[in-house]
Design an enzyme around this catalytic site. Structure first.
Site, mmCIF file in Angstrom:
data_model
loop_
_atom_site.group_PDB
_atom_site.id
_atom_site.type_symbol
_atom_site.label_atom_id
_atom_site.label_comp_id
_atom_site.label_asym_id
_atom_site.label_seq_id
_atom_site.Cartn_x
_atom_site.Cartn_y
_atom_site.Cartn_z
ATOM 1 N N ARG A 47 -75.208 57.666 -3.480
ATOM 2 C CA ARG A 47 -73.841 57.156 -3.264
ATOM 3 C C ARG A 47 -73.473 55.930 -4.091
ATOM 4 N NH1 ARG A 47 -72.124 57.496 2.909
ATOM 5 N NH2 ARG A 47 -73.016 55.419 2.913
ATOM 6 N N ASP A 48 -74.320 55.476 -5.012
ATOM 7 C CA ASP A 48 -73.955 54.348 -5.871
ATOM 8 C C ASP A 48 -74.678 54.448 -7.210
ATOM 9 O OD1 ASP A 48 -72.614 52.012 -6.554
ATOM 10 O OD2 ASP A 48 -74.165 50.715 -5.726
#
Length: 108
Positions: A47-48
C-alpha cells in the site's frame, strides 16, 4: 519477530550511481515486481510502494531490490488469487508497481 538488516542504496540512487543500461534497469524492475508478487502470495498488500521504499543491496555482484517499510501494509485473510482480488492478484503484480518506481528505474 526479527527483520533483516538491509545495507543498500535507495532505488533511485542505485540506478544513478551504477549507470545501469536499459537491460539491467529492466531486470531490476522485474525483481521489484517479483518482490511485490511474493508479498501478494503471502497475503500482504504493501500500500505504499515508491522508490524510497525500495533499497538495492549487492550480493555477489548482483543487485537485489528489497521492499521495505510495510508500516501501512494490509494483511488479507487469505492468499491473493485472481478470484480474491483481481486488481492485485499475483498474475497482475506488475500493475501494482507504481509509475514512480518505473520512472526511477527506467529514466535517469
Amino acid at each position: 519477530f526479527a527483520m533483516e538488516l538491509v545495507r543498500g542504496q535507495p532505488l533511485t540512487q542505485h540506478v544513478r550511481s551504477h549507470d545501469l543500461g536499459r537491460d539491467a534497469r529492466l531486470e531490476l524492475l522485474a525483481r521489484i515486481c517479483d518482490a511485490v508478487e511474493h508479498a501478494h502470495q503471502k497475503g500482504v498488500i504493501h500500500r505504499d510502494i515508491k522508490p524510497t521504499n525500495v533499497l538495492v543491496a549487492e550480493y555477489d555482484d548482483l543487485a537485489v531490490p528489497k521492499v521495505i517499510d510495510f508500516g501501512v501494509a494490509k494483511a488479507t485473510a487469505r492468499r491473493l488469487t485472481n478470484r480474491a482480488c483481481p486488481s492485485v492478484s499475483t498474475a497482475n503484480a506488475p500493475r501494482c508497481v507504481t509509475c514512480s518506481i518505473i520512472a526511477s528505474v527506467l529514466f535517469k
